[in-house]
Design a protein around this motif. Structure first.
Motif, PDB file in Angstrom:
ATOM      1  N   ILE A 189      -6.483  20.138   0.797  1.00 37.23           N
ATOM      2  CA  ILE A 189      -5.232  20.764   0.884  1.00 37.23           C
ATOM      3  C   ILE A 189      -5.250  22.057   0.396  1.00 37.23           C
ATOM      4  N   LYS A 190      -5.426  23.031   1.176  1.00 38.89           N
ATOM      5  CA  LYS A 190      -5.671  24.332   0.604  1.00 38.89           C
ATOM      6  C   LYS A 190      -4.501  25.092   0.246  1.00 38.89           C
ATOM      7  N   TYR A 191      -3.316  24.988   1.117  1.00 40.52           N
ATOM      8  CA  TYR A 191      -2.223  26.071   0.989  1.00 40.52           C
ATOM      9  C   TYR A 191      -1.300  25.109   1.127  1.00 40.52           C
ATOM     10  N   TYR A 192      -1.132  23.871   0.973  1.00 37.62           N
ATOM     11  CA  TYR A 192      -0.007  22.949   1.255  1.00 37.62           C
ATOM     12  C   TYR A 192       0.040  22.117  -0.261  1.00 37.62           C
ATOM     13  N   ALA A 193       1.097  22.198  -1.100  1.00 34.21           N
ATOM     14  CA  ALA A 193       1.584  21.389  -1.892  1.00 34.21           C
ATOM     15  C   ALA A 193       2.872  21.086  -2.309  1.00 34.21           C
ATOM     16  N   LEU A 194       3.670  20.025  -2.078  1.00 33.03           N
ATOM     17  CA  LEU A 194       4.806  19.717  -2.276  1.00 33.03           C
ATOM     18  C   LEU A 194       4.912  18.356  -2.742  1.00 33.03           C
ATOM     19  N   ILE A 195       5.521  18.217  -3.965  1.00 31.70           N
ATOM     20  CA  ILE A 195       5.541  16.716  -4.461  1.00 31.70           C
ATOM     21  C   ILE A 195       7.097  16.353  -4.343  1.00 31.70           C
ATOM     22  N   GLY A 225       0.839  -1.329  -0.054  1.00 36.16           N
ATOM     23  CA  GLY A 225       0.066  -0.032  -0.079  1.00 36.16           C
ATOM     24  C   GLY A 225       0.682   1.275  -0.029  1.00 36.16           C
ATOM     25  N   TYR A 226       0.239   2.136  -0.069  1.00 34.59           N
ATOM     26  CA  TYR A 226       1.080   3.626  -0.098  1.00 34.59           C
ATOM     27  C   TYR A 226       0.580   4.553   0.900  1.00 34.59           C
ATOM     28  N   ASN A 227       1.422   5.466   1.619  1.00 31.74           N
ATOM     29  CA  ASN A 227       1.214   6.305   2.718  1.00 31.74           C
ATOM     30  C   ASN A 227       1.638   7.657   2.072  1.00 31.74           C
ATOM     31  N   VAL A 228       0.872   8.674   2.010  1.00 27.02           N
ATOM     32  CA  VAL A 228       1.037   9.868   1.574  1.00 27.02           C
ATOM     33  C   VAL A 228       1.142  10.998   2.476  1.00 27.02           C
ATOM     34  N   TYR A 229       2.173  11.790   2.320  1.00 26.62           N
ATOM     35  CA  TYR A 229       2.620  13.015   3.464  1.00 26.62           C
ATOM     36  C   TYR A 229       2.893  14.180   2.686  1.00 26.62           C
ATOM     37  N   PHE A 230       2.530  15.334   3.148  1.00 23.09           N
ATOM     38  CA  PHE A 230       2.761  16.629   2.347  1.00 23.09           C
ATOM     39  C   PHE A 230       2.996  17.584   3.432  1.00 23.09           C
ATOM     40  N   LYS A 231       3.756  18.621   3.014  1.00 25.02           N
ATOM     41  CA  LYS A 231       3.930  19.932   3.883  1.00 25.02           C
ATOM     42  C   LYS A 231       4.137  20.861   2.668  1.00 25.02           C
ATOM     43  N   LYS A 232       4.111  22.209   3.384  1.00 27.09           N
ATOM     44  CA  LYS A 232       4.433  23.317   2.487  1.00 27.09           C
ATOM     45  C   LYS A 232       5.976  23.275   2.342  1.00 27.09           C
ATOM     46  N   ALA A 233       6.434  23.760   1.100  1.00 27.35           N
ATOM     47  CA  ALA A 233       7.829  23.858   0.804  1.00 27.35           C
ATOM     48  C   ALA A 233       8.525  24.742   1.558  1.00 27.35           C
ATOM     49  N   ASP A 270       8.862  24.711   4.708  1.00 21.55           N
ATOM     50  CA  ASP A 270       8.108  24.634   6.140  1.00 21.55           C
ATOM     51  C   ASP A 270       9.000  23.528   7.066  1.00 21.55           C
ATOM     52  N   PRO A 271       9.711  24.040   8.076  1.00 20.74           N
ATOM     53  CA  PRO A 271      10.336  23.289   9.032  1.00 20.74           C
ATOM     54  C   PRO A 271       9.549  22.260   9.674  1.00 20.74           C
ATOM     55  N   LYS A 272       8.184  22.271   9.733  1.00 16.26           N
ATOM     56  CA  LYS A 272       7.243  21.499  10.597  1.00 16.26           C
ATOM     57  C   LYS A 272       7.302  20.050   9.806  1.00 16.26           C
ATOM     58  N   ASP A 273       6.874  19.037  10.677  1.00 17.96           N
ATOM     59  CA  ASP A 273       6.793  17.807  10.291  1.00 17.96           C
ATOM     60  C   ASP A 273       5.909  17.399   9.111  1.00 17.96           C
ATOM     61  N   TRP A 274       5.954  16.554   8.216  1.00 21.43           N
ATOM     62  CA  TRP A 274       5.225  15.986   7.394  1.00 21.43           C
ATOM     63  C   TRP A 274       3.830  15.736   7.955  1.00 21.43           C
ATOM     64  N   ILE A 275       2.763  15.929   6.894  1.00 22.40           N
ATOM     65  CA  ILE A 275       1.212  15.763   7.718  1.00 22.40           C
ATOM     66  C   ILE A 275       0.903  14.450   6.817  1.00 22.40           C
ATOM     67  N   PHE A 276       0.500  13.578   7.434  1.00 25.87           N
ATOM     68  CA  PHE A 276       0.089  12.248   6.952  1.00 25.87           C
ATOM     69  C   PHE A 276      -1.404  12.432   6.384  1.00 25.87           C
TER      70      PHE A 276
END
Length: 130
Positions: free
Chosen positions: A124-130, A98-106, A108-114
């Motif tokens: 995801i309104k203001y966060y997009a990092l691939i 399976g796959y887990n997807v995480y994201f965070k704002k480019a 941003d020092p905060k942890d990734w969001i699962f």
């Protein structure tokens, strides 16, 4: 696989007392069978042994990460559809991949969001990092 194993055994040298070898680089969670064939200075014997009992290597984590991760716009403001190429079955490393997807704002020092795979819709309104 036979050629690789024959080459590896040959590279170990001609020893009449050699009764074992270590075959490396086998894929995880795959069933293998082995045969043994004797050889000497005159060449390889005509017959090989019957195949061994089937031996399954232990499962592990996937061998490689997903490839070609990309996003494309569905036309809705604040929405990003993330897609990737699926792993080949030989890269699974075990059952039930399976796959887990995480994201965070480019930047941003905060942890990734699962992103929970059970979520019906995750905005995801203001966060997009691939």
């Amino acid at each position: 696989m036979e050629f690789g194993a024959v080459k590896e055994a040959t590279d170990l040298g001609l020893r009449e007392d050699q009764r074992s070898t270590l075959v490396e680089s086998l894929l995880p969670d795959v069933t293998y069978a082995f045969r043994v064939r004797a050889f000497n200075v005159y060449g390889r014997g005509q017959e090989a042994s019957k195949p061994s009992v089937r031996i399954r290597t232990m499962a592990t984590t996937p061998i490689v990460p997903p490839r070609n991760i990309r996003g494309f716009d569905e036309g809705k403001v604040g929405t990003l559809n993330i897609v990737w190429d699926p792993l080949d079955e030989s890269e699974y490393g075990g059952p039930n991949v399976g796959y887990n997807v995480y994201f965070k704002k480019a930047g941003d020092p905060k942890d990734w969001i699962f992103v929970s795979p059970n979520a019906f819709l995750y905005l995801i309104k203001y966060y997009a990092l691939i």
